[in-house]
Design an enzyme around this catalytic site. Structure first.
Site, PDB file in Angstrom:
ATOM      1  N   GLY A 171      15.137 -21.785  37.818  1.00  0.00           N
ATOM      2  CA  GLY A 171      14.858 -23.100  38.377  1.00  0.00           C
ATOM      3  C   GLY A 171      16.005 -24.047  38.046  1.00  0.00           C
ATOM      4  N   GLY A 172      15.672 -25.324  37.994  1.00  0.00           N
ATOM      5  CA  GLY A 172      16.684 -26.353  37.719  1.00  0.00           C
ATOM      6  C   GLY A 172      17.386 -26.135  36.402  1.00  0.00           C
TER       7      GLY A 172
HETATM    8  C1  HXC Z   1       4.839 -23.332  29.221  1.00  0.00           C
HETATM    9  C2  HXC Z   1       5.366 -21.121  29.086  1.00  0.00           C
HETATM   10  C3  HXC Z   1       6.274 -21.264  30.152  1.00  0.00           C
HETATM   11  C4  HXC Z   1       6.426 -22.548  30.725  1.00  0.00           C
HETATM   12  C5  HXC Z   1       6.300 -19.217  29.510  1.00  0.00           C
HETATM   13  N1  HXC Z   1       5.392 -19.849  28.744  1.00  0.00           N
HETATM   14  N2  HXC Z   1       6.840 -20.066  30.390  1.00  0.00           N
HETATM   15  N3  HXC Z   1       4.645 -22.164  28.654  1.00  0.00           N
HETATM   16  N4  HXC Z   1       5.700 -23.544  30.231  1.00  0.00           N
HETATM   17  N5  HXC Z   1       7.304 -22.748  31.711  1.00  0.00           N
HETATM   18  C6  HXC Z   1       4.608 -19.264  27.657  1.00  0.00           C
HETATM   19  C7  HXC Z   1       3.540 -18.323  28.127  1.00  0.00           C
HETATM   20  O1  HXC Z   1       2.374 -19.034  28.418  1.00  0.00           O
HETATM   21  C8  HXC Z   1       3.373 -17.425  26.915  1.00  0.00           C
HETATM   22  O2  HXC Z   1       2.614 -18.102  25.948  1.00  0.00           O
HETATM   23  C9  HXC Z   1       4.779 -17.333  26.374  1.00  0.00           C
HETATM   24  O3  HXC Z   1       5.472 -18.464  26.880  1.00  0.00           O
HETATM   25  C10 HXC Z   1       5.509 -16.098  26.807  1.00  0.00           C
HETATM   26  O4  HXC Z   1       5.371 -15.966  28.204  1.00  0.00           O
HETATM   27  P1  HXC Z   1       4.992 -14.589  28.903  1.00  0.00           P
HETATM   28  O5  HXC Z   1       4.698 -14.874  30.304  1.00  0.00           O
HETATM   29  O6  HXC Z   1       3.964 -13.888  28.077  1.00  0.00           O
HETATM   30  O7  HXC Z   1       6.365 -13.801  28.728  1.00  0.00           O
HETATM   31  P2  HXC Z   1       7.041 -12.787  29.707  1.00  0.00           P
HETATM   32  O8  HXC Z   1       6.044 -11.802  30.217  1.00  0.00           O
HETATM   33  O9  HXC Z   1       8.226 -12.262  28.964  1.00  0.00           O
HETATM   34  O10 HXC Z   1       7.529 -13.650  30.949  1.00  0.00           O
HETATM   35  C11 HXC Z   1       8.519 -14.630  30.816  1.00  0.00           C
HETATM   36  C12 HXC Z   1       8.622 -15.531  32.089  1.00  0.00           C
HETATM   37  C13 HXC Z   1       7.201 -16.053  32.439  1.00  0.00           C
HETATM   38  C14 HXC Z   1       9.157 -14.681  33.229  1.00  0.00           C
HETATM   39  C15 HXC Z   1       9.617 -16.630  31.776  1.00  0.00           C
HETATM   40  O11 HXC Z   1       6.622 -16.588  31.283  1.00  0.00           O
HETATM   41  C16 HXC Z   1       7.236 -17.101  33.491  1.00  0.00           C
HETATM   42  O12 HXC Z   1       7.357 -16.767  34.668  1.00  0.00           O
HETATM   43  N6  HXC Z   1       7.127 -18.362  33.075  1.00  0.00           N
HETATM   44  C17 HXC Z   1       7.061 -19.444  34.000  1.00  0.00           C
HETATM   45  C18 HXC Z   1       8.415 -19.731  34.528  1.00  0.00           C
HETATM   46  C19 HXC Z   1       8.396 -20.958  35.372  1.00  0.00           C
HETATM   47  O13 HXC Z   1       7.908 -20.905  36.522  1.00  0.00           O
HETATM   48  N7  HXC Z   1       8.844 -22.085  34.803  1.00  0.00           N
HETATM   49  C20 HXC Z   1       8.886 -23.312  35.454  1.00  0.00           C
HETATM   50  C21 HXC Z   1      10.068 -23.230  36.362  1.00  0.00           C
HETATM   51  S1  HXC Z   1      10.393 -24.733  37.112  1.00  0.00           S
HETATM   52  P3  HXC Z   1       1.826 -17.357  24.791  1.00  0.00           P
HETATM   53  O14 HXC Z   1       1.075 -18.426  24.094  1.00  0.00           O
HETATM   54  O15 HXC Z   1       0.981 -16.331  25.491  1.00  0.00           O
HETATM   55  O16 HXC Z   1       2.833 -16.709  23.897  1.00  0.00           O
HETATM   56  C22 HXC Z   1      11.527 -25.369  36.144  1.00  0.00           C
HETATM   57  C23 HXC Z   1      12.031 -26.628  36.651  1.00  0.00           C
HETATM   58  C24 HXC Z   1      13.158 -27.084  35.852  1.00  0.00           C
HETATM   59  O17 HXC Z   1      11.878 -24.882  35.145  1.00  0.00           O
HETATM   60  C25 HXC Z   1      13.648 -28.310  36.532  1.00  0.00           C
HETATM   61  C26 HXC Z   1      14.867 -28.838  35.908  1.00  0.00           C
HETATM   62  C27 HXC Z   1      15.429 -29.878  36.775  1.00  0.00           C
END
Ligand code: HXC
Length: 519
Positions: A171-172
């Site tokens: 993402g960003g």
């Molecule tokens: C809060 C998060 C998180 C997030 C992961 N976790 N991403 N918590 N916000 N963005 C937490 C999970 O709940 C989990 O908590 C722990 O981190 C590990 O995640 P898992 O999913 O169990 O790990 P894994 O299977 O290795 O997968 C990793 C991952 C996946 C591929 C990164 O977690 C994922 O897809 N996360 C979301 C990514 C996402 O969409 N982010 C937002 C993008 S938008 P526990 O408590 O179970 O350990 C963005 C905008 C930025 O970033 C803008 C900037 C301008």
């Protein structure tokens, strides 16, 4: 609580903070072949030099029951330490805490070390391993990213900024590394993309894996986003240390000069033989680079991307330089869009950080064709031209063989404020190669000769004449566009002397808000 209990409390807090998201999550990290944030920092910095800051910071979010889920440090380890005794600031995202996702307080921690690095004038190193914006924190997380981006932008060209990607960066979030000077990705365990495979599939129908969309391989061969692909994290961390060996602490300092044991007057007879007799035969320009630099050490950037141009750091008599060299071994060393962008960015980085540029030229010209024209070779080629023309650092150019047409002007020519422009006797500096020139100049006569053999002989004779009269270094030397024609075997010594002579060089550009670089 008595005094002893208070100290114990501090020790307990520290221990707790050092465990990040807990042992289970640390084990999971290790199982995936990854180190934790603190382990990475320990491996990166000089032993025992790390001082952590903001270890007791926790987030302030109360949505989604977050008030009951707090971890000391809040998912990012920040602080300062030294690399080869020189101060650096560092932050490492801790995937064991909320997947290393970025909260408001987490961003503040990063901003704090960035601000201090700017005041101190020290490099900033970011180790990325994060699930992106912390979803529970909503817009505060977005604001946090933008705060970091703004600092990346202000720090650009002031202090070196290096990003290692050792896990997700999506993402960003990708834009912080993209704004920094050097991006290093670990093979198979890291990925970067603006939009992930799932959204890609939904929006475009394209079915693609994470690795194929944004793995280290893709970004170091196809997109050029990553300067280095490291086999593993250890190699990635070592690369950070290596890159900094050639860079100053900030833009007001010169890069560090180290003692050199490699003789400065080393004669390399093999260089007199290295250019093939047939001008169309390739050779590996890296053989020349390794021969002339100190101790055969060359830190190549973008090794797998736009291989028709080679860029990287090396030293001459202990003095760091940036080397830019056309590579006849790949696409005949032609300049195309990717090569122009790659070299332009490198030249600008060198100039920003007072690193002299040594350019080795063997370029037949720009790559012709609609793909290049539609892709904007005009604007991208202009970037390299602009970068060289704008650069005020010492610029030494050695023309090894071909230097034709517009590409001649672009490749650190005399008129772009080249300080010392040397050529080997094998140099061919002209408007175009003999074949093209004779086709145009003698086209009518050639068409009038009906006998094929006779026509061939006529063309050959004319081309030979052209080579003799124009495809050599002496036309350019006659006008002073080339300062000297040198024996190849003396190249190392001539570069070292030029760098010594130019050590006190001062040159400036007119005052302006900023240039309008053809982006
Ligand atoms: C809060 C998060 C998180 C997030 C992961 N976790 N991403 N918590 N916000 N963005 C937490 C999970 O709940 C989990 O908590 C722990 O981190 C590990 O995640 P898992 O999913 O169990 O790990 P894994 O299977 O290795 O997968 C990793 C991952 C996946 C591929 C990164 O977690 C994922 O897809 N996360 C979301 C990514 C996402 O969409 N982010 C937002 C993008 S938008 P526990 O408590 O179970 O350990 C963005 C905008 C930025 O970033 C803008 C900037 C301008």
């Amino acid at each position: 609580m008595n005094r002893q209990e208070k100290i114990k409390q501090l020790i307990d807090y520290r221990q707790k903070a050092r465990l990040g998201g807990g042992e289970k999550r640390i084990d999971k990290q290790h199982e995936q072949g990854k180190f934790t944030a603190r382990e990475r920092i320990e491996m990166l910095l000089d032993e025992g030099s790390f001082e952590e800051m903001d270890m007791f910071v926790t987030h302030r979010c109360t949505d989604f029951g977050m008030q009951d889920k707090k971890f000391l440090g809040d998912g990012v380890v920040t602080g300062h330490g030294t690399i080869d005794g020189r101060v650096v600031y560092v932050y490492a995202q801790d995937f064991t805490v909320f997947g290393g996702s970025l909260s408001e307080t987490y961003a503040k921690k990063i901003c704090k070390v960035m601000d201090q690095a700017m005041k101190v004038g020290a490099p900033i190193i970011g180790i990325n391993d994060s699930g992106g914006a912390r979803i529970q924190e909503g817009v505060n997380s977005l604001a946090g990213y933008a705060d970091i981006f703004q600092r990346n932008i202000m720090a650009s060209g002031v202090v070196p900024q290096i990003s290692a990607i050792f896990g997700p960066c999506a993402g960003g979030a990708v834009y912080s590394p993209a704004l920094t000077d050097v991006v290093i990705m670990s093979d198979k365990t890291s990925y970067m993309f603006v939009t992930g495979p799932k959204v890609t599939k939904t929006v475009t129908g394209e079915d693609i894996t994470i690795e194929d969309l944004g793995g280290a391989n893709v970004h170091s061969t196809r997109s050029g986003v990553s300067h280095f692909r490291a086999d593993d994290e250890e190699e990635g961390l070592l690369l950070i240390r290596k890159v900094l060996e050639y860079m100053p602490q900030n833009n007001l300092e010169d890069p560090p000069i180290t003692p050199c044991t490699d003789p400065i007057d080393r004669i390399n007879d093999e260089l007199n033989e290295i250019i093939p007799e047939n001008p169309n035969h390739p050779y590996d320009v890296k053989d020349i680079i390794y021969t002339i630099v100190d101790r055969e050490e060359f830190l190549e950037f973008h090794r797998h991307y736009a291989k028709n141009i080679v860029v990287g750091f090396a030293k001459f008599n202990g003095r760091p330089v940036g080397i830019v060299a056309n590579q006849p071994n790949f696409l005949a060393g032609v300049l195309d869009i990717d090569a122009s962008r790659k070299a332009a960015r490198f030249v600008r980085m060198c100039d920003a950080f007072n690193i002299p540029i040594v350019t080795l030229v063997d370029v037949p010209g720009f790559l012709p064709g609609s793909a290049q024209e539609y892709g904007g070779i005009i604007i991208h080629g202009a970037k390299l031209l602009f970068a060289y023309g704008e650069a005020t650092v010492p610029k030494i150019t050695i023309t090894l063989r071909k230097s034709y047409g517009g590409a001649h002007d672009v490749m650190s020519s005399k008129q772009l404020r080249g300080d010392f422009n040397y050529a080997w006797p094998s140099a061919e500096i002209a408007v175009m190669g003999p074949k093209g020139a004779i086709e145009i100049l003698e086209g009518r006569q050639i068409r009038e000769i009906k006998d094929t053999q006779e026509r061939k002989e006529f063309i050959k004779k004319k081309e030979d004449e052209y080579v003799h009269n124009f495809a050599n270094p002496y036309q350019a030397a006659k006008y002073g566009y080339i300062d000297d024609v040198i024996e190849p075997r003396n190249t190392r010594f001539r570069i070292i002397r030029a760098l010594q002579t130019l050590a006190t060089k001062k040159d400036t550009n007119p005052p302006k808000k900023h240039s309008n670089l053809p982006l």
